[in-house]
Motif scaffolding. Structure first.
Motif, PDB file in Angstrom:
ATOM      1  N   ASP A  55       0.654  -1.060   0.119  1.00 55.65           N
ATOM      2  CA  ASP A  55      -0.157  -0.110  -0.016  1.00 55.65           C
ATOM      3  C   ASP A  55       0.941   1.146   0.064  1.00 55.65           C
ATOM      4  O   ASP A  55       0.050   2.443   0.249  1.00 55.65           O
ATOM      5  CB  ASP A  55      -0.827   0.083   1.341  1.00 55.65           C
ATOM      6  CG  ASP A  55      -2.309  -0.723   1.019  1.00 55.65           C
ATOM      7  OD1 ASP A  55      -2.587  -1.146  -0.180  1.00 55.65           O
ATOM      8  OD2 ASP A  55      -2.960  -1.408   1.783  1.00 55.65           O
ATOM      9  N   ARG A  56       2.261   1.275  -0.412  1.00 51.93           N
ATOM     10  CA  ARG A  56       2.708   2.405  -0.645  1.00 51.93           C
ATOM     11  C   ARG A  56       2.322   3.114  -2.152  1.00 51.93           C
ATOM     12  O   ARG A  56       2.272   2.191  -3.046  1.00 51.93           O
ATOM     13  CB  ARG A  56       4.470   2.116  -0.719  1.00 51.93           C
ATOM     14  CG  ARG A  56       4.827   1.876   0.725  1.00 51.93           C
ATOM     15  CD  ARG A  56       6.382   1.385   0.511  1.00 51.93           C
ATOM     16  NE  ARG A  56       6.552   0.199  -0.030  1.00 51.93           N
ATOM     17  CZ  ARG A  56       7.357  -0.735   0.088  1.00 51.93           C
ATOM     18  NH1 ARG A  56       7.940  -0.635   1.028  1.00 51.93           N
ATOM     19  NH2 ARG A  56       7.370  -1.751  -0.972  1.00 51.93           N
ATOM     20  N   GLU A  57       2.250   4.268  -1.984  1.00 52.94           N
ATOM     21  CA  GLU A  57       1.707   5.014  -3.087  1.00 52.94           C
ATOM     22  C   GLU A  57       2.618   6.154  -3.617  1.00 52.94           C
ATOM     23  O   GLU A  57       3.114   6.637  -3.032  1.00 52.94           O
ATOM     24  CB  GLU A  57       0.276   5.502  -2.768  1.00 52.94           C
ATOM     25  CG  GLU A  57      -0.731   4.707  -2.440  1.00 52.94           C
ATOM     26  CD  GLU A  57      -1.788   5.211  -1.833  1.00 52.94           C
ATOM     27  OE1 GLU A  57      -2.909   5.216  -2.603  1.00 52.94           O
ATOM     28  OE2 GLU A  57      -1.824   5.600  -0.742  1.00 52.94           O
ATOM     29  N   ILE A  58       2.677   6.072  -5.063  1.00 58.26           N
ATOM     30  CA  ILE A  58       3.582   7.110  -5.714  1.00 58.26           C
ATOM     31  C   ILE A  58       2.704   7.542  -7.077  1.00 58.26           C
ATOM     32  O   ILE A  58       2.243   6.698  -7.759  1.00 58.26           O
ATOM     33  CB  ILE A  58       4.942   6.634  -5.891  1.00 58.26           C
ATOM     34  CG1 ILE A  58       5.712   7.682  -6.315  1.00 58.26           C
ATOM     35  CG2 ILE A  58       5.126   5.525  -6.953  1.00 58.26           C
ATOM     36  CD1 ILE A  58       7.269   7.479  -6.386  1.00 58.26           C
ATOM     37  N   VAL A  59       3.079   8.821  -7.443  1.00 62.25           N
ATOM     38  CA  VAL A  59       2.332   9.208  -8.505  1.00 62.25           C
ATOM     39  C   VAL A  59       3.464   9.778  -9.420  1.00 62.25           C
ATOM     40  O   VAL A  59       4.534  10.488  -8.995  1.00 62.25           O
ATOM     41  CB  VAL A  59       1.342  10.485  -8.479  1.00 62.25           C
ATOM     42  CG1 VAL A  59       1.267  11.247  -9.828  1.00 62.25           C
ATOM     43  CG2 VAL A  59       0.242   9.898  -7.973  1.00 62.25           C
ATOM     44  N   PHE A  60       3.846   9.251 -10.716  1.00 65.63           N
ATOM     45  CA  PHE A  60       4.745   9.799 -11.267  1.00 65.63           C
ATOM     46  C   PHE A  60       3.841  10.668 -12.466  1.00 65.63           C
ATOM     47  O   PHE A  60       3.241  10.580 -12.989  1.00 65.63           O
ATOM     48  CB  PHE A  60       5.419   8.336 -12.380  1.00 65.63           C
ATOM     49  CG  PHE A  60       6.023   7.492 -11.629  1.00 65.63           C
ATOM     50  CD1 PHE A  60       7.502   7.713 -11.017  1.00 65.63           C
ATOM     51  CD2 PHE A  60       5.427   6.410 -10.997  1.00 65.63           C
ATOM     52  CE1 PHE A  60       7.974   6.950 -10.305  1.00 65.63           C
ATOM     53  CE2 PHE A  60       5.981   5.346 -10.469  1.00 65.63           C
ATOM     54  CZ  PHE A  60       7.298   5.718  -9.759  1.00 65.63           C
TER      55      PHE A  60
END
Length: 149
Positions: A55-60
């Protein structure tokens, strides 16, 4: 039709006392990583939202986008993060066919978070591209306006 999204937006603003997209990302512990437009992760898109198994989230997001358009894209991706929490698992289902619906919901979320209200009677004589220019989104994203009701 999207009153449940309005409720999420209200709760978000109420809980975090901000509408600033970068502050919201910090509060929600979602990372933003700016990358070159031709990076393979983007596959020709403006951005890419990723949630891993922990559940780690990132937006590129492309590093050449600024202003209202950048905020809109980041809010669109935040919409996916908040509205479509089960999409990670569903995306691997070959029968999964709600992509268009999810995109419209994320667009609605972004428009509402930016407080963009479109009065189609007032804007009747303008083209979609002209309206997009007035609100600060690119010509390439002008199709979003037709999805927003």
């Amino acid at each position: 039709m999207y009153s449940w999204i309005d409720d999420i937006i209200y709760g978000l603003k109420e809980n975090y006392s901000t509408e600033d997209v970068y502050e919201l990302y910090d509060c929600l512990d979602i990372k933003i990583h700016k990358i070159e437009a031709d990076n393979i992760l983007l596959s020709g898109n403006y951005s890419f939202y990723y949630r891993d198994l922990d559940d780690r989230e990132i937006v590129f997001i492309r590093n050449d986008i600024k202003g209202v358009m950048e905020n809109f894209i980041l809010l669109h991706e935040l919409g996916h993060a908040l509205l479509h929490t089960e999409v990670f698992q569903a995306a691997f289902n070959k029968n999964f066919s709600n992509i268009g619906k999810f995109e419209k919901q994320a667009n609605y979320f972004a428009f509402k978070m930016l407080n963009i209200k479109l009065d189609m009677i007032e804007l009747e004589s303008m083209t979609i591209d002209q309206i997009a220019s007035c609100i600060g989104i690119s010509k390439e994203l002008s199709y979003l306006i037709t999805d927003f009701k």
